[in-house]
Design an enzyme around this catalytic site. Structure first.
Site, PDB file in Angstrom:
ATOM      1  N   HIS A  14      41.787 -28.889-102.987  1.00 31.11           N
ATOM      2  CA  HIS A  14      40.927 -27.603-102.679  1.00 31.11           C
ATOM      3  C   HIS A  14      40.167 -27.795-101.540  1.00 31.11           C
ATOM      4  O   HIS A  14      39.146 -26.864-101.645  1.00 31.11           O
ATOM      5  CB  HIS A  14      40.203 -27.249-104.063  1.00 31.11           C
ATOM      6  CG  HIS A  14      41.027 -27.123-105.200  1.00 31.11           C
ATOM      7  ND1 HIS A  14      42.051 -26.292-105.235  1.00 31.11           N
ATOM      8  CD2 HIS A  14      41.202 -28.057-106.128  1.00 31.11           C
ATOM      9  CE1 HIS A  14      42.951 -26.204-106.347  1.00 31.11           C
ATOM     10  NE2 HIS A  14      42.366 -27.528-107.082  1.00 31.11           N
TER      11      HIS A  14
ATOM     12  N   ARG B 164      30.929 -14.584 -98.766  1.00 34.14           N
ATOM     13  CA  ARG B 164      30.252 -15.129 -97.925  1.00 34.14           C
ATOM     14  C   ARG B 164      30.893 -15.131 -96.743  1.00 34.14           C
ATOM     15  O   ARG B 164      31.916 -14.775 -96.593  1.00 34.14           O
ATOM     16  CB  ARG B 164      29.653 -16.590 -98.359  1.00 34.14           C
ATOM     17  CG  ARG B 164      31.120 -17.164 -98.714  1.00 34.14           C
ATOM     18  CD  ARG B 164      30.817 -18.851 -98.728  1.00 34.14           C
ATOM     19  NE  ARG B 164      32.144 -19.630 -98.724  1.00 34.14           N
ATOM     20  CZ  ARG B 164      33.019 -19.849 -99.979  1.00 34.14           C
ATOM     21  NH1 ARG B 164      32.832 -19.164-101.053  1.00 34.14           N
ATOM     22  NH2 ARG B 164      34.236 -20.071 -99.736  1.00 34.14           N
TER      23      ARG B 164
END
Ligand code: MV4
Length: 500
Positions: A237, A294
C-alpha cells in the site's frame, strides 16, 4: 473573497518546500513549523519565519493542532496549508482552524468527515449512479446475514473497515467456512485501530489497477477533473511509481471516469484539490473506492501533464476565487512519471536505512524535476516517513518519460544510505511495465531482491568495459585527439565485439 498574505505550512520535508515555493511566487509570506529533529531542515531555512513546536516525535510537534493554531494567531497568519499526512485529513483540526478565524487550505470539515467514513462516502455517492464494487451498503453486524450476502456476492470477498482506507483494516475471505473467524478478527482490529468496529463486505477484485482522478472544486460550485494518475505499482500500500496519463485508458473511458469523479466531488460539495480513487479490472470495468481529501504525494505528474500548479490553485480557491478555467479548457500534454525515492534497502526487504547523505547529487536537465527536502551532508531523521525525494520526469510520450527516468536514475548519486533507486530502475526496465500490461500485483509477481544483484553486475561489467576501452584507445597511436564522444563510441564497439 479574502486575500491571503501569510501562510503557515503545517508540514515538513519536500511537501513543505513545494508549498512555500508556490506561495513565494504569489507574493505570500510563509511560516514554517518544525520539530527539534528538524532544526537544520531546508523547509525551516526557506520560510520567512520558522517556529519550533516541540519534540521530534510527530505527536509532540507536527500533530499539535492547538499549538499550531496559537502560532498562527501570534504571527498573524491568514491560512494553514496542511500538506499531506499529519493533520491534512483531520476534520476536527480543520474545524478548529475555521473557528479560530483562519483559512484551512483544503475542503470543509464536513467533506473530510464524510469521505473519512467509507460507508458514508458510498451512501453519499449512491444517488449519482457511480459504479461500485458489489457488496453491502451498510455496516454488517449479524454474522449469519453477512455470510448469506457474502455467498450471494461470491467468494473471495473482502471485509473492509469503514474507518480504514489506504489498505488498512482489510481482510480477504476465501470461503464461507472461514468467514465467521475473519469477520470477528476484522471487527476487533477495526475497533482497536480506529475506535470504530464498523465493517462491510465487497467482492474481491483479484488483480486490479489503481487509477485515481484529480479533481478541483471552487467555493462557487464549479468542479473539474484533471485526468487520471496510474498508481498500480505499489508495495504494501506504499506507492512506488505513478504516472499520468494511464497507458490503458481510452479517451472515452477517461471522460467517463472523469465525469464520475466530478460527481463524487459534487456529492460532498467538495472544495479544493481532491482525488477520487477507482479500481479498474482486467476488462476495464471501474469501481469507486474512496476519496482522498488532500493534496497527494503524486500530484506533480498531474501538474506536468496539465501545466497547472496545484498548490496555487488550492490557494486561489481558498481565497474564494472562482476557477479560472473550465473542463473544456483542459488537455493532456505529454507524459509524466514519478518515482518515489525511499531511504530503504530494496535488497534487504526494504528495511528503512537512515543515516547521513554522504553524497547527494540530483539529476538535472530537460524534463527532470526533483522534489526533495535534503542536501548533501544532512542526516535523515528516524522519526518520519522514509521518502527522501520524488523524481519526476516529463516527455513527449511514455517512452521518452521512461528513457528520461532511467537516465535520471543513473545521474542521481546518493551514498551513505541505501535507497530504492535501483529498484525503480528494475521496474522501469521490466517488460510488463514497459508494455503497460501490469496491475497492483506487479511487485509480488516479478520482484526478487536477487534481481538487483544481477542488475548491479551488469552495470559494473559495463564500467569495466568502458575503462578498458579508454585505456586501449589512449594507448593506440590513432587516439591522440580522442574526445569523450570518440571514446564512448570505442567503448560501445569494444563491448559489442566482446559480446560476439
Ligand atoms: C479492494 C481490492 C480488491 N477488491 N477492494 C487497497 C487500498 C484501499 N484504498 C482499497 N484497496 C483495495 N481494495 C476490492 N473490492 C484491492 C485493494 C488493493 C489495492 C488497491 C489499490 C492499490 C493497491 C492495492 C493493493 C492491494 C489491495
Amino acid at each position: 473573497m479574502r486575500k491571503i498574505n501569510k501562510i503557515l505550512i503545517a508540514n515538513r520535508g519536500e511537501i513543505a518546500l513545494r508549498i512555500m515555493r508556490s506561495a513565494k511566487e504569489m507574493g505570500i509570506r510563509t511560516v514554517a513549523i518544525y520539530s527539534e529533529a528538524d532544526r537544520n531542515a531546508l523547509h525551516v531555512r526557506y520560510a520567512d519565519e520558522a517556529v519550533c513546536v516541540g519534540g521530534p516525535k510527530s505527536n509532540e510537534s507536527y500533530l499539535r493542532g492547538d499549538v499550531i493554531i496559537d502560532v498562527c494567531k501570534r504571527l498573524q497568519v491568514d491560512a494553514i496549508h496542511p500538506g499531506y499526512g499529519f493533520l491534512s485529513e483531520n476534520a476536527s483540526f480543520a474545524r478548529k482552524v475555521q473557528e479560530a478565524g483562519l483559512i484551512f487550505i483544503g475542503p470543509t470539515p464536513e467533506a473530510i468527515e464524510l469521505m473519512g467514513s467509507k460507508l458514508a462516502a458510498k451512501a453519499a455517492v449512491a444517488r449519482y449512479n457511480i459504479p461500485m464494487v458489489p457488496g453491502t451498503e451498510e455496516a454488517i453486524t449479524d454474522v449469519e446475514e453477512a455470510k448469506q450476502i457474502a455467498s450471494q456476492v461470491g467468494f473471495p470477498i473482502l471485509i473492509k473497515a469503514s474507518a480504514g482506507g489506504g489498505g488498512k483494516g482489510m481482510r480477504v475471505v476465501e470461503d464461507v467456512e472461514s468467514f465467521e473467524d475473519q469477520m470477528k478478527l476484522a471487527v476487533s482490529e477495526a475497533t482497536s485501530a480506529f475506535g470504530d468496529g464498523s465493517v462491510f463486505i465487497e467482492k474481491y477484485i483479484g488483480s486490479p489497477r489503481h487509477i485515481e482522478i484529480q479533481v478541483l472544486g471552487d467555493t462557487h460550485g464549479h468542479i473539474v477533473h484533471l485526468f487520471e494518475r496510474e498508481c498500480s505499482i505499489q508495495r504494501r500500500h506504499q506507492k512506488v511509481i505513478e504516472e499520468a496519463p494511464s497507458a490503458v485508458l481510452t479517451p472515452e473511458l477517461r471522460d467517463e471516469m472523469g465525469r464520475c469523479a466530478v460527481n463524487v466531488a459534487k456529492a460532498c460539495d467538495y472544495v479544493g484539490a481532491g482525488t477520487v480513487e477507482f479500481l479498474v479490472d482486467e476488462n476495464l470495468n471501474f469501481y469507486f473506492l474512496e476519496m482522498n481529501t488532500r493534496l497527494q504525494v503524486e500530484h506533480p505528474v498531474t501538474e506536468q501533464i496539465t501545466g497547472l500548479d496545484l498548490v496555487k490553485e488550492q490557494i486561489r480557491i481558498a481565497e474564494g476565487n472562482p476557477l479560472s478555467f473550465q473542463q473544456e479548457d483542459l488537455a493532456i500534454y505529454g507524459h509524466a512519471l514519478e518515482l518515489r525515492v525511499y531511504a530503504e534497502d530494496p535488497a534487504n526487504n526494504f528495511l528503512p536505512d537512515i543515516g547521513r547523505l554522504e553524497t547527494y547529487i540530483r539529476p538535472q536537465g530537460l524534463g527532470v524535476r526533483v522534489d526533495d527536502g535534503f542536501e548533501q551532508g544532512m542526516d535523515i531523521p528516524i522519526y518520519y516517513d522514509p521518502m527522501i525525494a520524488k523524481l519526476v520526469t516529463f516527455g513527449k510520450d511514455r517512452k521518452e518519460a521512461i528513457d528520461k527516468m532511467l537516465r535520471a536514475i543513473d545521474e542521481y548519486k546518493i551514498t551513505g544510505i541505501e535507497t530504492t533507486l535501483p529498484f525503480g530502475k528494475f521496474v522501469l526496465q521490466h517488460e510488463a511495465f514497459v508494455s503497460g500490461n501490469f496491475d497492483t500485483k506487479f511487485i509480488e509477481r516479478y520482484f526478487l531482491p536477487s534481481l538487483l544483484e544481477e542488475q548491479a553486475t551488469d552495470e559494473s561489467e559495463e564500467i569495466v568495459a568502458t575503462l578498458a576501452a579508454l585505456l586501449l584507445t589512449n594507448h593506440s597511436p590513432k587516439a591522440t585527439a580522442g574526445t569523450a564522444t570518440g571514446n564512448n563510441q570505442n567503448a560501445s564497439s569494444w563491448r559489442k565485439n566482446r559480446l560476439k
